[in-house]
Scaffold this motif. Sequence first.
Motif, PDB file in Angstrom:
ATOM      1  N   MET A  93      50.603 -43.677  32.269  1.00 43.67           N
ATOM      2  CA  MET A  93      51.053 -45.059  32.336  1.00 43.67           C
ATOM      3  C   MET A  93      52.045 -45.333  31.222  1.00 43.67           C
ATOM      4  O   MET A  93      52.033 -44.668  30.189  1.00 43.67           O
ATOM      5  CB  MET A  93      49.864 -46.027  32.268  1.00 43.67           C
ATOM      6  CG  MET A  93      49.055 -45.952  31.013  1.00 43.67           C
ATOM      7  SD  MET A  93      47.492 -46.896  31.043  1.00 43.67           S
ATOM      8  CE  MET A  93      47.919 -48.419  31.752  1.00 43.67           C
ATOM      9  N   LEU A  94      52.932 -46.276  31.456  1.00 45.92           N
ATOM     10  CA  LEU A  94      53.865 -46.749  30.448  1.00 45.92           C
ATOM     11  C   LEU A  94      53.460 -48.168  30.088  1.00 45.92           C
ATOM     12  O   LEU A  94      53.255 -49.008  30.964  1.00 45.92           O
ATOM     13  CB  LEU A  94      55.300 -46.721  30.970  1.00 45.92           C
ATOM     14  CG  LEU A  94      55.852 -45.335  31.271  1.00 45.92           C
ATOM     15  CD1 LEU A  94      57.218 -45.442  31.937  1.00 45.92           C
ATOM     16  CD2 LEU A  94      55.947 -44.517  30.008  1.00 45.92           C
ATOM     17  N   ILE A  95      53.325 -48.432  28.801  1.00 48.34           N
ATOM     18  CA  ILE A  95      52.835 -49.726  28.332  1.00 48.34           C
ATOM     19  C   ILE A  95      53.954 -50.450  27.607  1.00 48.34           C
ATOM     20  O   ILE A  95      54.571 -49.898  26.701  1.00 48.34           O
ATOM     21  CB  ILE A  95      51.641 -49.520  27.376  1.00 48.34           C
ATOM     22  CG1 ILE A  95      50.545 -48.710  28.062  1.00 48.34           C
ATOM     23  CG2 ILE A  95      51.109 -50.860  26.879  1.00 48.34           C
ATOM     24  CD1 ILE A  95      49.528 -48.140  27.112  1.00 48.34           C
ATOM     25  N   ASP A  96      54.203 -51.697  28.000  1.00 49.68           N
ATOM     26  CA  ASP A  96      55.187 -52.527  27.315  1.00 49.68           C
ATOM     27  C   ASP A  96      54.564 -52.992  26.008  1.00 49.68           C
ATOM     28  O   ASP A  96      53.556 -53.689  26.005  1.00 49.68           O
ATOM     29  CB  ASP A  96      55.557 -53.722  28.192  1.00 49.68           C
ATOM     30  CG  ASP A  96      56.609 -54.610  27.544  1.00 49.68           C
ATOM     31  OD1 ASP A  96      57.175 -54.225  26.504  1.00 49.68           O
ATOM     32  OD2 ASP A  96      56.848 -55.706  28.076  1.00 49.68           O
ATOM     33  N   VAL A  97      55.143 -52.583  24.880  1.00 50.53           N
ATOM     34  CA  VAL A  97      54.559 -52.927  23.586  1.00 50.53           C
ATOM     35  C   VAL A  97      55.318 -54.026  22.865  1.00 50.53           C
ATOM     36  O   VAL A  97      54.951 -54.407  21.759  1.00 50.53           O
ATOM     37  CB  VAL A  97      54.444 -51.690  22.660  1.00 50.53           C
ATOM     38  CG1 VAL A  97      53.546 -50.655  23.272  1.00 50.53           C
ATOM     39  CG2 VAL A  97      55.795 -51.113  22.331  1.00 50.53           C
ATOM     40  N   VAL A 141      45.094 -55.083  20.932  1.00 54.30           N
ATOM     41  CA  VAL A 141      46.146 -54.808  21.909  1.00 54.30           C
ATOM     42  C   VAL A 141      45.646 -54.785  23.348  1.00 54.30           C
ATOM     43  O   VAL A 141      46.394 -54.459  24.254  1.00 54.30           O
ATOM     44  CB  VAL A 141      46.863 -53.477  21.580  1.00 54.30           C
ATOM     45  CG1 VAL A 141      47.568 -53.565  20.243  1.00 54.30           C
ATOM     46  CG2 VAL A 141      45.888 -52.306  21.624  1.00 54.30           C
ATOM     47  N   GLY A 142      44.377 -55.108  23.550  1.00 55.04           N
ATOM     48  CA  GLY A 142      43.844 -55.097  24.902  1.00 55.04           C
ATOM     49  C   GLY A 142      42.332 -55.131  24.898  1.00 55.04           C
ATOM     50  O   GLY A 142      41.699 -55.417  23.874  1.00 55.04           O
ATOM     51  N   LEU A 143      41.756 -54.817  26.079  1.00 51.17           N
ATOM     52  CA  LEU A 143      40.305 -54.862  26.253  1.00 51.17           C
ATOM     53  C   LEU A 143      39.815 -53.666  27.053  1.00 51.17           C
ATOM     54  O   LEU A 143      40.545 -53.126  27.889  1.00 51.17           O
ATOM     55  CB  LEU A 143      39.906 -56.134  27.004  1.00 51.17           C
ATOM     56  CG  LEU A 143      40.158 -57.472  26.320  1.00 51.17           C
ATOM     57  CD1 LEU A 143      39.931 -58.617  27.305  1.00 51.17           C
ATOM     58  CD2 LEU A 143      39.271 -57.625  25.100  1.00 51.17           C
ATOM     59  N   LEU A 144      38.566 -53.293  26.819  1.00 51.31           N
ATOM     60  CA  LEU A 144      37.844 -52.334  27.649  1.00 51.31           C
ATOM     61  C   LEU A 144      36.666 -53.104  28.233  1.00 51.31           C
ATOM     62  O   LEU A 144      35.755 -53.502  27.504  1.00 51.31           O
ATOM     63  CB  LEU A 144      37.351 -51.146  26.815  1.00 51.31           C
ATOM     64  CG  LEU A 144      36.439 -50.152  27.529  1.00 51.31           C
ATOM     65  CD1 LEU A 144      37.165 -49.480  28.694  1.00 51.31           C
ATOM     66  CD2 LEU A 144      35.929 -49.096  26.560  1.00 51.31           C
ATOM     67  N   ARG A 145      36.724 -53.371  29.535  1.00 48.57           N
ATOM     68  CA  ARG A 145      35.678 -54.134  30.217  1.00 48.57           C
ATOM     69  C   ARG A 145      35.255 -53.384  31.474  1.00 48.57           C
ATOM     70  O   ARG A 145      36.101 -53.000  32.283  1.00 48.57           O
ATOM     71  CB  ARG A 145      36.171 -55.527  30.636  1.00 48.57           C
ATOM     72  CG  ARG A 145      36.429 -56.465  29.489  1.00 48.57           C
ATOM     73  CD  ARG A 145      35.113 -57.049  28.962  1.00 48.57           C
ATOM     74  NE  ARG A 145      35.360 -58.085  28.005  1.00 48.57           N
ATOM     75  CZ  ARG A 145      35.292 -57.920  26.679  1.00 48.57           C
ATOM     76  NH1 ARG A 145      35.000 -56.764  26.181  1.00 48.57           N
ATOM     77  NH2 ARG A 145      35.520 -58.920  25.862  1.00 48.57           N
ATOM     78  N   PHE A 151      45.738 -53.583  28.902  1.00 50.53           N
ATOM     79  CA  PHE A 151      46.570 -53.658  27.712  1.00 50.53           C
ATOM     80  C   PHE A 151      47.363 -54.962  27.680  1.00 50.53           C
ATOM     81  O   PHE A 151      47.843 -55.431  28.697  1.00 50.53           O
ATOM     82  CB  PHE A 151      47.537 -52.470  27.644  1.00 50.53           C
ATOM     83  CG  PHE A 151      46.830 -51.164  27.489  1.00 50.53           C
ATOM     84  CD1 PHE A 151      46.310 -50.791  26.265  1.00 50.53           C
ATOM     85  CD2 PHE A 151      46.663 -50.325  28.567  1.00 50.53           C
ATOM     86  CE1 PHE A 151      45.631 -49.600  26.111  1.00 50.53           C
ATOM     87  CE2 PHE A 151      45.985 -49.122  28.437  1.00 50.53           C
ATOM     88  CZ  PHE A 151      45.465 -48.759  27.202  1.00 50.53           C
ATOM     89  N   ALA A 152      47.474 -55.525  26.464  1.00 45.23           N
ATOM     90  CA  ALA A 152      48.293 -56.715  26.227  1.00 45.23           C
ATOM     91  C   ALA A 152      49.033 -56.487  24.910  1.00 45.23           C
ATOM     92  O   ALA A 152      49.002 -57.310  24.006  1.00 45.23           O
ATOM     93  CB  ALA A 152      47.417 -57.961  26.160  1.00 45.23           C
TER      94      ALA A 152
END
Length: 186
Positions: A93-97, A141-145, A151-152
Amino acid sequence: VESGADEKSRRLVWVRFEQEDADRKLTVLGTCDVMSSSAEVRNCEGALCYIDGSGQLRVALFDRSVDSATGKLSCVLGRLTFEQFTFERVSTMLIDVGRPAGVGGVRACSDITVDRNGRLVAVNTCDPGKLGPFTSSVSQVGLLRDGALTFAWSDRVEVAKCDGLKVESVGFELGPNGAMWIGTDD
Protein backbone atom coordinates in the motif's frame (compact mmCIF):
# COMPACT_ATOMS: atom_id res chain seq x y z
CA VAL A 1 13.65 -5.48 11.56
CA GLU A 2 17.14 -4.87 10.26
CA SER A 3 17.63 -2.95 7.04
CA GLY A 4 20.76 -1.80 5.29
CA ALA A 5 21.19 1.47 3.47
CA ASP A 6 22.77 -0.58 0.68
CA GLU A 7 19.22 -1.83 -0.06
CA LYS A 8 20.57 -5.40 -0.15
CA SER A 9 19.80 -6.61 3.34
CA ARG A 10 16.37 -6.65 4.94
CA ARG A 11 15.83 -9.19 7.67
CA LEU A 12 13.28 -9.78 10.36
CA VAL A 13 14.82 -11.02 13.58
CA TRP A 14 12.75 -13.17 15.97
CA VAL A 15 13.92 -12.87 19.57
CA ARG A 16 12.86 -13.98 23.04
CA PHE A 17 13.44 -11.60 25.94
CA GLU A 18 13.50 -13.06 29.44
CA GLN A 19 13.90 -11.20 32.69
CA GLU A 20 14.10 -12.49 36.22
CA ASP A 21 14.83 -9.77 38.76
CA ALA A 22 17.97 -7.99 37.50
CA ASP A 23 18.97 -10.82 35.12
CA ARG A 24 18.07 -10.24 31.49
CA LYS A 25 18.54 -12.55 28.53
CA LEU A 26 17.90 -11.97 24.82
CA THR A 27 17.95 -15.04 22.58
CA VAL A 28 17.81 -14.88 18.77
CA LEU A 29 15.36 -17.59 17.71
CA GLY A 30 15.62 -17.00 13.98
CA THR A 31 15.95 -14.58 11.11
CA CYS A 32 14.25 -14.41 7.74
CA ASP A 33 15.08 -12.47 4.62
CA VAL A 34 12.34 -10.17 3.37
CA MET A 35 14.40 -8.73 0.49
CA SER A 36 12.69 -10.68 -2.27
CA SER A 37 9.23 -10.07 -0.82
CA SER A 38 9.46 -6.35 -0.23
CA ALA A 39 11.26 -4.61 -3.07
CA GLU A 40 8.84 -1.67 -2.68
CA VAL A 41 10.35 -0.87 0.71
CA ARG A 42 13.92 0.14 -0.04
CA ASN A 43 15.17 1.07 3.41
CA CYS A 44 12.88 -0.35 6.06
CA GLU A 45 13.02 1.18 9.52
CA GLY A 46 9.46 0.69 10.73
CA ALA A 47 7.93 -2.73 11.37
CA LEU A 48 4.61 -3.40 13.04
CA CYS A 49 3.44 -6.86 14.14
CA TYR A 50 -0.27 -7.30 14.78
CA ILE A 51 -3.06 -9.90 14.78
CA ASP A 52 -5.53 -9.44 11.92
CA GLY A 53 -9.29 -10.02 12.08
CA SER A 54 -8.90 -13.74 11.31
CA GLY A 55 -6.34 -14.28 14.09
CA GLN A 56 -3.31 -14.41 11.75
CA LEU A 57 -0.02 -12.77 12.72
CA ARG A 58 0.75 -9.99 10.22
CA VAL A 59 3.71 -7.69 9.70
CA ALA A 60 3.65 -4.25 8.10
CA LEU A 61 7.07 -3.05 6.88
CA PHE A 62 7.45 0.70 6.28
CA ASP A 63 10.02 2.52 4.17
CA ARG A 64 11.67 5.26 6.19
CA SER A 65 11.37 7.88 3.45
CA VAL A 66 8.56 9.30 1.38
CA ASP A 67 8.85 8.96 -2.40
CA SER A 68 9.65 12.53 -3.49
CA ALA A 69 7.75 12.11 -6.78
CA THR A 70 4.48 10.87 -5.23
CA GLY A 71 4.60 12.12 -1.62
CA LYS A 72 3.62 8.60 -0.56
CA LEU A 73 5.12 6.20 1.98
CA SER A 74 5.48 2.56 0.89
CA CYS A 75 4.21 -0.21 3.15
CA VAL A 76 4.35 -3.96 2.54
CA LEU A 77 1.87 -6.14 4.40
CA GLY A 78 2.83 -9.75 4.98
CA ARG A 79 2.19 -12.92 6.92
CA LEU A 80 4.65 -14.51 9.34
CA THR A 81 4.92 -18.24 9.95
CA PHE A 82 7.02 -19.50 12.82
CA GLU A 83 7.45 -23.17 11.87
CA GLN A 84 10.26 -22.16 9.50
CA PHE A 85 10.16 -18.43 10.33
CA THR A 86 9.22 -17.10 6.92
CA PHE A 87 7.66 -13.88 5.64
CA GLU A 88 5.12 -14.02 2.82
CA ARG A 89 4.19 -10.78 1.06
CA VAL A 90 0.41 -10.30 0.92
CA SER A 91 -0.03 -6.78 -0.43
CA THR A 92 1.51 -3.34 -0.83
CA MET A 93 0.00 0.00 0.00
CA LEU A 94 1.00 3.62 -0.51
CA ILE A 95 0.13 5.95 2.35
CA ASP A 96 -0.35 9.70 1.96
CA VAL A 97 1.73 11.18 4.78
CA GLY A 98 1.31 14.87 4.04
CA ARG A 99 4.39 16.92 4.83
CA PRO A 100 6.44 15.55 7.74
CA ALA A 101 7.86 18.08 10.21
CA GLY A 102 11.29 19.52 9.46
CA VAL A 103 13.11 20.29 6.25
CA GLY A 104 15.56 18.17 4.29
CA GLY A 105 16.53 14.61 5.18
CA VAL A 106 13.11 13.80 6.62
CA ARG A 107 12.36 10.22 7.60
CA ALA A 108 8.60 9.80 7.65
CA CYS A 109 8.78 6.50 9.54
CA SER A 110 11.79 5.79 11.74
CA ASP A 111 9.61 3.42 13.78
CA ILE A 112 5.95 2.55 14.36
CA THR A 113 4.10 0.77 17.14
CA VAL A 114 0.61 0.35 18.55
CA ASP A 115 -0.42 1.28 22.09
CA ARG A 116 -2.84 -0.73 24.24
CA ASN A 117 -5.76 1.38 22.97
CA GLY A 118 -5.05 0.52 19.33
CA ARG A 119 -3.51 3.86 18.40
CA LEU A 120 -0.73 3.64 15.79
CA VAL A 121 2.18 5.84 16.86
CA ALA A 122 5.09 6.63 14.53
CA VAL A 123 8.37 8.52 14.81
CA ASN A 124 9.26 11.04 12.13
CA THR A 125 12.81 12.41 12.19
CA CYS A 126 14.44 15.34 10.43
CA ASP A 127 17.98 14.14 9.71
CA PRO A 128 19.66 16.84 7.58
CA GLY A 129 23.18 15.46 8.09
CA LYS A 130 25.19 12.94 10.08
CA LEU A 131 25.83 15.51 12.82
CA GLY A 132 22.36 17.08 12.91
CA PRO A 133 20.82 19.24 14.10
CA PHE A 134 18.04 16.69 14.59
CA THR A 135 14.36 17.13 15.32
CA SER A 136 11.97 14.26 15.93
CA SER A 137 8.23 14.05 16.29
CA VAL A 138 6.18 11.20 17.78
CA SER A 139 2.65 11.24 16.38
CA GLN A 140 -0.54 9.24 16.28
CA VAL A 141 -0.91 8.23 12.62
CA GLY A 142 -3.83 5.82 12.63
CA LEU A 143 -5.65 3.00 14.41
CA LEU A 144 -5.65 -0.78 14.73
CA ARG A 145 -9.25 -1.89 15.30
CA ASP A 146 -10.63 -5.43 14.99
CA GLY A 147 -7.40 -6.50 13.27
CA ALA A 148 -7.56 -3.82 10.56
CA LEU A 149 -5.08 -0.97 10.08
CA THR A 150 -6.44 2.48 9.26
CA PHE A 151 -3.96 5.25 8.50
CA ALA A 152 -4.48 8.99 8.93
CA TRP A 153 -0.84 10.04 8.52
CA SER A 154 -1.59 13.34 6.81
CA ASP A 155 -3.89 14.25 9.75
CA ARG A 156 -1.47 13.01 12.41
CA VAL A 157 -1.67 14.23 15.99
CA GLU A 158 1.69 15.07 17.54
CA VAL A 159 2.21 13.33 20.90
CA ALA A 160 5.75 14.54 21.59
CA LYS A 161 8.37 16.74 19.93
CA CYS A 162 12.03 16.00 20.60
CA ASP A 163 14.28 18.87 19.53
CA GLY A 164 17.95 17.93 19.35
CA LEU A 165 17.30 14.16 19.28
CA LYS A 166 17.34 11.68 16.43
CA VAL A 167 14.63 9.34 17.71
CA GLU A 168 14.60 5.99 15.93
CA SER A 169 12.41 3.79 18.12
CA VAL A 170 9.21 4.05 20.12
CA GLY A 171 7.45 1.60 22.39
CA PHE A 172 4.96 1.39 25.21
CA GLU A 173 5.44 -0.16 28.62
CA LEU A 174 3.24 -3.14 29.31
CA GLY A 175 0.88 -2.81 32.25
CA PRO A 176 -1.67 -0.30 33.49
CA ASN A 177 0.46 2.84 33.07
CA GLY A 178 1.55 2.23 29.48
CA ALA A 179 4.33 4.83 29.56
CA MET A 180 5.86 5.70 26.19
CA TRP A 181 9.59 5.05 25.70
CA ILE A 182 11.74 6.44 22.90
CA GLY A 183 15.19 5.37 21.75
CA THR A 184 17.92 7.29 19.96
CA ASP A 185 21.24 6.47 18.36
CA ASP A 186 22.71 9.93 19.10
